[in-house]
Each structure stands twice: as structure tokens, then as C-alpha cells.
Scaffold this motif. Structure first.
Motif, PDB file in Angstrom:
ATOM      1  N   PHE A   5       0.820  -1.198   0.000  1.00 17.33           N
ATOM      2  CA  PHE A   5       0.000   0.000   0.000  1.00 17.33           C
ATOM      3  C   PHE A   5       0.860   1.256   0.000  1.00 17.33           C
ATOM      4  CE2 PHE A   5      -2.561  -3.303   1.879  1.00 17.33           C
ATOM      5  CZ  PHE A   5      -3.846  -3.064   1.429  1.00 17.33           C
ATOM      6  N   ILE A   6       0.240   2.348  -0.376  1.00 15.72           N
ATOM      7  CA  ILE A   6       0.800   3.678  -0.175  1.00 15.72           C
ATOM      8  C   ILE A   6       0.033   4.307   0.979  1.00 15.72           C
ATOM      9  CG2 ILE A   6       0.893   6.024  -1.126  1.00 15.72           C
ATOM     10  CD1 ILE A   6       1.479   4.819  -3.826  1.00 15.72           C
ATOM     11  N   LYS A   7       0.764   4.890   1.919  1.00 17.26           N
ATOM     12  CA  LYS A   7       0.107   5.563   3.047  1.00 17.26           C
ATOM     13  C   LYS A   7       0.350   7.064   2.972  1.00 17.26           C
ATOM     14  CE  LYS A   7       1.601   5.399   7.431  1.00 17.26           C
ATOM     15  NZ  LYS A   7       1.813   4.970   8.850  1.00 17.26           N
ATOM     16  N   VAL A   8      -0.713   7.826   3.187  1.00 16.96           N
ATOM     17  CA  VAL A   8      -0.631   9.284   3.272  1.00 16.96           C
ATOM     18  C   VAL A   8      -1.082   9.691   4.667  1.00 16.96           C
ATOM     19  CG1 VAL A   8      -1.495  11.489   2.398  1.00 16.96           C
ATOM     20  CG2 VAL A   8      -1.041   9.599   0.805  1.00 16.96           C
ATOM     21  N   SER A   9      -0.282  10.525   5.321  1.00 18.69           N
ATOM     22  CA  SER A   9      -0.598  10.977   6.674  1.00 18.69           C
ATOM     23  C   SER A   9      -0.607  12.498   6.721  1.00 18.69           C
ATOM     24  CB  SER A   9       0.432  10.446   7.676  1.00 18.69           C
ATOM     25  OG  SER A   9       0.515   9.036   7.627  1.00 18.69           O
ATOM     26  N   VAL A  10      -1.577  13.044   7.422  1.00 15.94           N
ATOM     27  CA  VAL A  10      -1.669  14.496   7.642  1.00 15.94           C
ATOM     28  C   VAL A  10      -1.647  14.723   9.148  1.00 15.94           C
ATOM     29  CG1 VAL A  10      -3.020  16.592   7.288  1.00 15.94           C
ATOM     30  CG2 VAL A  10      -2.980  14.823   5.510  1.00 15.94           C
ATOM     31  N   LYS A  11      -0.559  15.302   9.628  1.00 18.85           N
ATOM     32  CA  LYS A  11      -0.338  15.460  11.074  1.00 18.85           C
ATOM     33  C   LYS A  11      -0.412  16.931  11.468  1.00 18.85           C
ATOM     34  CE  LYS A  11       3.225  14.695  14.647  1.00 18.85           C
ATOM     35  NZ  LYS A  11       2.330  14.027  15.601  1.00 18.85           N
ATOM     36  N   ASP A  12      -1.257  17.231  12.457  1.00 18.39           N
ATOM     37  CA  ASP A  12      -1.345  18.600  12.968  1.00 18.39           C
ATOM     38  C   ASP A  12      -1.008  18.623  14.454  1.00 18.39           C
ATOM     39  OD1 ASP A  12      -3.799  18.520  14.747  1.00 18.39           O
ATOM     40  OD2 ASP A  12      -4.787  17.976  12.876  1.00 18.39           O
TER      41      ASP A  12
ATOM     42  N   VAL B 286      -7.625   7.568  12.346  1.00 16.04           N
ATOM     43  CA  VAL B 286      -7.026   8.712  13.027  1.00 16.04           C
ATOM     44  C   VAL B 286      -6.305   8.257  14.291  1.00 16.04           C
ATOM     45  CG1 VAL B 286      -9.131   9.216  14.358  1.00 16.04           C
ATOM     46  CG2 VAL B 286      -7.461  11.042  13.942  1.00 16.04           C
ATOM     47  N   GLU B 287      -5.210   8.922  14.601  1.00 15.21           N
ATOM     48  CA  GLU B 287      -4.522   8.788  15.886  1.00 15.21           C
ATOM     49  C   GLU B 287      -4.483  10.182  16.496  1.00 15.21           C
ATOM     50  OE1 GLU B 287      -0.777   7.329  14.548  1.00 15.21           O
ATOM     51  OE2 GLU B 287      -1.348   5.225  14.805  1.00 15.21           O
ATOM     52  N   SER B 288      -4.873  10.307  17.751  1.00 16.83           N
ATOM     53  CA  SER B 288      -4.974  11.641  18.329  1.00 16.83           C
ATOM     54  C   SER B 288      -4.914  11.597  19.844  1.00 16.83           C
ATOM     55  CB  SER B 288      -6.293  12.304  17.892  1.00 16.83           C
ATOM     56  OG  SER B 288      -6.357  13.638  18.339  1.00 16.83           O
ATOM     57  N   GLU B 289      -4.533  12.742  20.404  1.00 17.71           N
ATOM     58  CA  GLU B 289      -4.545  12.938  21.850  1.00 17.71           C
ATOM     59  C   GLU B 289      -5.006  14.362  22.111  1.00 17.71           C
ATOM     60  OE1 GLU B 289      -1.547  12.605  25.727  1.00 17.71           O
ATOM     61  OE2 GLU B 289      -0.924  11.820  23.763  1.00 17.71           O
ATOM     62  N   VAL B 290      -5.969  14.502  22.999  1.00 17.84           N
ATOM     63  CA  VAL B 290      -6.534  15.814  23.294  1.00 17.84           C
ATOM     64  C   VAL B 290      -5.428  16.772  23.745  1.00 17.84           C
ATOM     65  CG1 VAL B 290      -8.112  17.105  24.784  1.00 17.84           C
ATOM     66  CG2 VAL B 290      -8.797  14.875  23.883  1.00 17.84           C
ATOM     67  N   GLY B 291      -5.399  17.944  23.117  1.00 18.84           N
ATOM     68  CA  GLY B 291      -4.423  18.967  23.466  1.00 18.84           C
ATOM     69  C   GLY B 291      -3.085  18.838  22.769  1.00 18.84           C
ATOM     70  N   LYS B 292      -2.880  17.730  22.035  1.00 17.65           N
ATOM     71  CA  LYS B 292      -1.579  17.509  21.393  1.00 17.65           C
ATOM     72  C   LYS B 292      -1.654  17.381  19.881  1.00 17.65           C
ATOM     73  CE  LYS B 292       0.750  15.479  25.383  1.00 17.65           C
ATOM     74  NZ  LYS B 292       1.572  14.344  25.880  1.00 17.65           N
ATOM     75  N   GLY B 293      -2.850  17.252  19.344  1.00 18.27           N
ATOM     76  CA  GLY B 293      -2.986  17.181  17.902  1.00 18.27           C
ATOM     77  C   GLY B 293      -3.460  15.835  17.391  1.00 18.27           C
ATOM     78  N   SER B 294      -3.617  15.751  16.065  1.00 19.40           N
ATOM     79  CA  SER B 294      -4.148  14.554  15.424  1.00 19.40           C
ATOM     80  C   SER B 294      -3.348  14.216  14.177  1.00 19.40           C
ATOM     81  CB  SER B 294      -5.618  14.765  15.021  1.00 19.40           C
ATOM     82  OG  SER B 294      -6.408  15.177  16.123  1.00 19.40           O
ATOM     83  N   THR B 295      -3.328  12.932  13.862  1.00 19.79           N
ATOM     84  CA  THR B 295      -2.757  12.475  12.595  1.00 19.79           C
ATOM     85  C   THR B 295      -3.788  11.597  11.895  1.00 19.79           C
ATOM     86  OG1 THR B 295      -0.513  12.457  13.516  1.00 19.79           O
ATOM     87  CG2 THR B 295      -0.873  11.275  11.451  1.00 19.79           C
ATOM     88  N   PHE B 296      -4.204  12.033  10.711  1.00 23.54           N
ATOM     89  CA  PHE B 296      -5.122  11.246   9.892  1.00 23.54           C
ATOM     90  C   PHE B 296      -4.304  10.489   8.852  1.00 23.54           C
ATOM     91  CE2 PHE B 296      -8.011  14.221  11.774  1.00 23.54           C
ATOM     92  CZ  PHE B 296      -9.220  13.539  11.862  1.00 23.54           C
TER      93      PHE B 296
END
Length: 282
Positions: free
Chosen positions: A194-201, A252-262
Motif C-alpha cells: 500500500f501507499i500511506k498518506v498521513s496528515v499530522k497537525d 485517526v490517531e490523536s490525543e486531546v491537546g496535542k494534535g491529530s494524525t489522519f
């Protein structure tokens, strides 16, 4: 008139127009219809509104282009800069309208994938270019870290572009001034290639209990956020449905107050990989 065939092609608009639609909407609300039916009416309303806005938007864009091309007289640099800004924002609005049409097609079950050989890095670069203006105005830096050795995917370029753009727009909306949004492409193996695309904020983050809910249309993780971070509420729902139609997965991977990565993955097209690895642009 029912909603079963309301979203196919030019039949997005009810035969009897907006009046018929609002009659049905008021009926559904007055008689406390099922939430699913009201949701369908919301989707149909967005498609109708998008249809009605397309013609005047096209006229505005054409008029601005005539002025920008000097047809109405010479321009100075400041005038040209403002016209370029207007054009970019018209393109963003057109993209939002396309989102509503795409959602309506996805809801109707009649959507078709026009698959071609797609370079995912080129798609990401195009999405970053479209998001550059809103990111800059919000004081946010977009950084792309592509893997240039990955192959190509068989995909519907337009729909994958919508997916990437929606994820970047979502990250911009929930990130504050001075934040960095990182977009990464990479190889990924999980029962296949697969190809994976991640958008991290580094924005507000999402509570784990809301991970599934955010992919529902017209939903945010916290209803109070709708007032603080207004939006159409359809972007993540479109992402999930488009990627799943391509036999991929989004999460999604995320933690409140620290951001998210889709993240999303797409099956890799078999073939020769090419190019260099890990160029970083911002």
C-alpha cells in the motif's frame, strides 16, 4: 417525492424545484421523521444549494479573469495581487461545492470511479497549493515529506485530490497560528502493498471515544466546537467513503491537546518504483 433518486446526475434538483424540497423538509421535521431521513434531506439541500451557486460563481470567475487578463484596461501589481487572491478563493469555494455534489453521489450509491494511473505525490502537491492561501492567512506552515520511491496507484485522481484537500483543510481549521502541519507519503505493508498518506497537525486533538463519530457527516467530536470551528461537516465523511471505495482504509490517531494524525492507505499499483526519497518542501 422521495429521496431515492434525488442525487443522480442532473436529478440532484427535485423536479418541482426548491419549493418542493422545503415542503418535504418541513414535513419531515413536523412529523418527527427518523434521523436518517432528515440526514438525507440535509444532504439533498446542500446539493441543491451547490447547484444554484455554480452558475453565478462561474460568472464571477469569468469576469475576474477578463479583468486579470487586461481586457478592461491595464493593471498595477497591487490590483493583480488582489485579483489573484480572489481567484484562489473562488477555486476554494468551487471545491466546497464539488464536495456537496460528491457527497450526494456517494449517498445515492451511483458514484463511479474514473481510475487512472496516479502519482500520489503530485496529487498531494496540488492539494497543498490550493491550501497555501488559507494556511498562510492563519499563520500555519505546511510541510510535505514525500517518499519519491513509492510507485503509483490506480485511482480516481479527482476524488483522491478531494480526500487529501479535505484532510489538509481539516488540519488547518483545528490548528492555531504558528502551528505546523506535516503531510507525509510512504510505503505501507499490511496484508499487501500500500501507499500511506498521513496528515499530522498539532491542534486541539480528539478524544478516543469520538474517533469513529468524526467520520459521520455533519458531525464534530464535540457539538460545541461547531460554533468555534464552523465548517460544512462533510469533509471527513467524504474521505472515509472515497478511500473505502478504493479498497483502502482511513483512520485517526490523536490525543486531546496535542494534535491529530489522519492516515489513509491505497493499494499500490504493481510496477517499477522511481525517483529519490525524502524531499521536504514547505
Amino acid at each position: 417525492m422521495g429521496t431515492k433518486n434525488a442525487h443522480k446526475g442532473s436529478s440532484l434538483l427535485p423536479k418541482n424545484g426548491m419549493k418542493t424540497f422545503f415542503t418535504r423538509l418541513l414535513y419531515a421535521l413536523s412529523f418527527r421523521k427518523e434521523p436518517e431521513e432528515v440526514e438525507k434531506l440535509k444532504t439533498e439541500f446542500l446539493a441543491i444549494a451547490a447547484h444554484e451557486m455554480r452558475t453565478p460563481l462561474s460568472t464571477i470567475k469569468s469576469s475576474i479573469s477578463l479583468v486579470a487578463d487586461g481586457i478592461t484596461g491595464p493593471l498595477n501589481e497591487e490590483q493583480r495581487r488582489f485579483l489573484d487572491m480572489a481567484n484562489r478563493n473562488i477555486d476554494r469555494l468551487a471545491f466546497l461545492l464539488d464536495n456537496f455534489f460528491l457527497l450526494a453521489d456517494l449517498e445515492s450509491g451511483t458514484v463511479e470511479l474514473l481510475k487512472t494511473e496516479v502519482d500520489i505525490n503530485e496529487v498531494i502537491e496540488g492539494a497543498i497549493a490550493m491550501s497555501a492561501e488559507p494556511a498562510h492567512s492563519s499563520g500555519i506552515l505546511l510541510v510535505f515529506e514525500p517518499d519519491r520511491t513509492i510507485g503509483k496507484v490506480e485511482a480516481d485522481r479527482r476524488k483522491i485530490f478531494h480526500t487529501v484537500n479535505n484532510l489538509i483543510s481539516n488540519a488547518i481549521k483545528f490548528s492555531g497560528e504558528g502551528k505546523v502541519i506535516k503531510i507525509v507519503s510512504a510505503k505501507y505493508s499490511a496484508d499487501g502493498d500500500f501507499i500511506k498518506v498521513s496528515v499530522k497537525d498539532t491542534g486541539i486533538g480528539i478524544d478516543r471515544k469520538d474517533f469513529e463519530k468524526i467520520f459521520d457527516k455533519f458531525r464534530q467530536s464535540d457539538s460545541s466546537l461547531t460554533r468555534k470551528f464552523p465548517g460544512s461537516g462533510v469533509g471527513l465523511a467524504i474521505c472515509k467513503r472515497v478511500i473505502e471505495l478504493h479498497d483502502g482504509k482511513v483512520w485517526v490517531e490523536s490525543e486531546v491537546g496535542k494534535g491529530s494524525t489522519f492516515h489513509f492507505i491505497l493499494p499500490l499499483k504493481r510496477g517499477k518504483a522511481h525517483g529519490k526519497n525524502n524531499d521536504t518542501i514547505s
